[in-house]
Design a protein around this motif. Structure first.
Motif, PDB file in Angstrom:
ATOM      1  N   VAL A 288       0.851  -1.184   0.000  1.00 18.29           N
ATOM      2  CA  VAL A 288       0.000   0.000   0.000  1.00 18.29           C
ATOM      3  C   VAL A 288       0.891   1.240   0.000  1.00 18.29           C
ATOM      4  N   ILE A 289       0.546   2.165  -0.891  1.00 18.16           N
ATOM      5  CA  ILE A 289       1.328   3.390  -1.057  1.00 18.16           C
ATOM      6  C   ILE A 289       0.436   4.540  -0.600  1.00 18.16           C
ATOM      7  N   VAL A 290       0.874   5.251   0.433  1.00 13.39           N
ATOM      8  CA  VAL A 290       0.020   6.181   1.158  1.00 13.39           C
ATOM      9  C   VAL A 290       0.401   7.620   0.836  1.00 13.39           C
ATOM     10  N   SER A 291      -0.614   8.458   0.691  1.00  8.41           N
ATOM     11  CA  SER A 291      -0.412   9.890   0.475  1.00  8.41           C
ATOM     12  C   SER A 291      -1.430  10.647   1.319  1.00  8.41           C
ATOM     13  N   GLY A 292      -1.374  11.980   1.240  1.00  8.18           N
ATOM     14  CA  GLY A 292      -2.331  12.809   1.960  1.00  8.18           C
ATOM     15  C   GLY A 292      -1.796  13.297   3.289  1.00  8.18           C
ATOM     16  N   GLY A 293      -2.578  14.186   3.917  1.00  6.04           N
ATOM     17  CA  GLY A 293      -2.147  14.794   5.169  1.00  6.04           C
ATOM     18  C   GLY A 293      -1.930  13.801   6.290  1.00  6.04           C
ATOM     19  N   SER A 317       3.928   7.810  -0.840  1.00  7.41           N
ATOM     20  CA  SER A 317       4.081   8.084  -2.269  1.00  7.41           C
ATOM     21  C   SER A 317       5.371   8.849  -2.558  1.00  7.41           C
ATOM     22  N   ASP A 318       5.925   9.531  -1.548  1.00 12.05           N
ATOM     23  CA  ASP A 318       7.210  10.220  -1.737  1.00 12.05           C
ATOM     24  C   ASP A 318       8.295   9.247  -2.199  1.00 12.05           C
ATOM     25  N   GLU A 319       8.238   8.029  -1.703  1.00  9.45           N
ATOM     26  CA  GLU A 319       9.253   7.029  -2.043  1.00  9.45           C
ATOM     27  C   GLU A 319       9.207   6.657  -3.516  1.00  9.45           C
ATOM     28  N   LEU A 320       8.070   6.913  -4.169  1.00 11.37           N
ATOM     29  CA  LEU A 320       7.923   6.607  -5.588  1.00 11.37           C
ATOM     30  C   LEU A 320       7.964   7.873  -6.442  1.00 11.37           C
ATOM     31  N   GLY A 321       8.384   8.988  -5.833  1.00 12.71           N
ATOM     32  CA  GLY A 321       8.564  10.219  -6.592  1.00 12.71           C
ATOM     33  C   GLY A 321       7.361  11.138  -6.641  1.00 12.71           C
ATOM     34  N   MET A 322       6.242  10.722  -6.015  1.00 11.47           N
ATOM     35  CA  MET A 322       5.037  11.548  -6.013  1.00 11.47           C
ATOM     36  C   MET A 322       4.881  12.166  -4.619  1.00 11.47           C
ATOM     37  N   PRO A 323       5.097  13.487  -4.474  1.00  9.05           N
ATOM     38  CA  PRO A 323       5.027  14.104  -3.145  1.00  9.05           C
ATOM     39  C   PRO A 323       3.686  13.844  -2.474  1.00  9.05           C
ATOM     40  N   ALA A 324       3.730  13.274  -1.270  1.00  3.87           N
ATOM     41  CA  ALA A 324       2.506  12.858  -0.589  1.00  3.87           C
ATOM     42  C   ALA A 324       1.563  14.024  -0.341  1.00  3.87           C
TER      43      ALA A 324
END
Length: 394
Positions: A288-293, A317-324
């Protein structure tokens, strides 16, 4: 194309403006992050918005004033993002607006309302604006959410196993690799409500999970909260602050008035983690790749990992290049880009719609709008590649 995505979520604490360069090459859409600015609503506007949201009553005059004030606030964020992140060379703005009502009855969504008049954004920036994304999917029989599911599927394509994307905003949502997507329930919504109530509005949220860290989860209260019928509904399903609001919390706390604020917040944080983890398991995710506040709340993230028991890796998601912090704003930049190119922005298996739809309405910029029929033929992308891992945040 250089696009600014504007987003204010169900926590309605700030407007996020994320800028990206987007380029289509066959079935591949490349996103190069240019950065994020996040600007809080001023206190008067935030208070006015809070006072108008369900279950409170409001007037059409108040809705009109909020539509204008939020439109102006979004416009100011877009102007700043164009200047600071795009060097004044943005070509399109995609504005999600501020959700104020999502009309759900008997498991079906009948309507939705996002305010923040896009004409203010177009006038201030001179750029075309794509807005009002959700109604078209609802008109096609869908839930109108979670709209990020298309972007998530494109982004996760090619990863091994069965990855899932989880967003922890005011309301949490999940997208699985097979296209299943739904709102899992409250992430920060009830936590924020409890903290604001307990502090008389002095605090709006549990900063760094400090209150939850000092509290203990109350099993009885947690069981009562988990009995909410929404969690047992089949996907696709959506929810919002029309259900999970302060009066809902007050009702749930009857008989538990002696609990400390810290214990209440710890229990609500565990609720968010439990319902999210149940959703992750239900889609048989391998990671699971987590983002958001919610990613900034270490207690919530620790509870989520504990609920999943180590068998399902949890990454941000930062770990995959997408800023959380910027993922949803980037997602709407992508959806706006697709709309301008006449390409669908939904996955029917995610929203429950009869068919995929081109989303939103376009407000022309000062020099008009490059309508899709004037653009070269484009193939709908199936993969999203995030180019580079750096992003300016201001």
């Amino acid at each position: 194309m250089r696009v600014i995505g504007l987003m204010s979520g169900t926590s309605y604490d700030a407007i996020d403006a994320a800028a990206a360069d987007l380029a289509l090459d066959g079935d591949r859409l490349t996103l190069t992050p240019l950065g994020l600015i996040s600007r809080g609503y001023d206190e008067r506007l935030r208070a006015g918005l809070a006072a108008a949201l369900p279950p409170a009553t409001t007037t059409l005059a108040d809705v009109c004033r909020l539509d204008t004030a939020i439109g102006r606030a979004f416009a100011a964020a877009a102007v700043e993002a164009d200047r600071e992140l795009c060097d004044g060379r943005a070509e399109l703005v995609a504005s999600h607006g501020q959700t104020v009502y999502h009309w759900v009855a008997d498991g079906q969504v009948h309507g939705t309302l996002q305010i923040g008049q896009p004409a203010w954004i177009a006038e201030a920036t001179g750029l075309p604006v794509v807005a009002d994304f959700r109604p078209r999917d609802i008109a096609a029989g869908g839930q109108g959410a979670p709209l990020v599911s298309l972007v998530d599927r494109m982004w996760l394509r090619g990863r091994p196993g069965a990855p899932a994307a989880l967003n922890l905003g005011g309301i949490a949502n999940i997208t699985a690799a097979d296209g299943t997507a739904f709102d899992t329930g409250p992430a920060n919504a009830l936590i924020d409500a409890a903290v604001s109530e307990a502090t008389g509005g002095r605090l709006a949220y549990d900063l760094d999970g400090e209150l939850a860290a000092r509290g203990a989860v109350h099993p009885g209260l947690l069981d009562r909260l988990l009995a909410e019928p929404y969690y047992a509904l089949a996907a696709p399903k959506t929810t919002g602050k029309e259900l999970f609001h302060l009066p809902y919390l007050r009702t749930a706390l009857k008989g538990y008035e002696a609990l400390s604020t810290e214990d209440v917040v710890a229990t609500l944080t565990r609720l968010a983690a439990r319902t999210a983890a149940d959703a992750v398991r239900s889609v048989r995710a391998s990671e699971v790749i987590v983002s958001g506040g919610g990613t900034r709340n270490p207690v919530l993230m620790a509870f989520l990992r504990a609920e999943l028991g180590g068998g399902i890796p949890v990454r941000t998601s930062d770990e995959l290049g997408m800023p959380a912090a910027a993922k949803e704003a980037y997602a709407f930049a992508v959806l706006g880009f697709l709309t301008l190119h006449g390409l669908p922005g939904t996955v029917p298996t995610s929203t429950g719609a009869r068919h995929a739809s081109v989303l939103g309405s376009i407000t022309p910029g000062r020099r008009g709008t490059p309508w899709p029929e004037t653009l070269p033929e484009k193939e709908a992308p199936t993969r999203l590649v995030v180019n580079g891992h750096g992003s300016r945040a201001r």
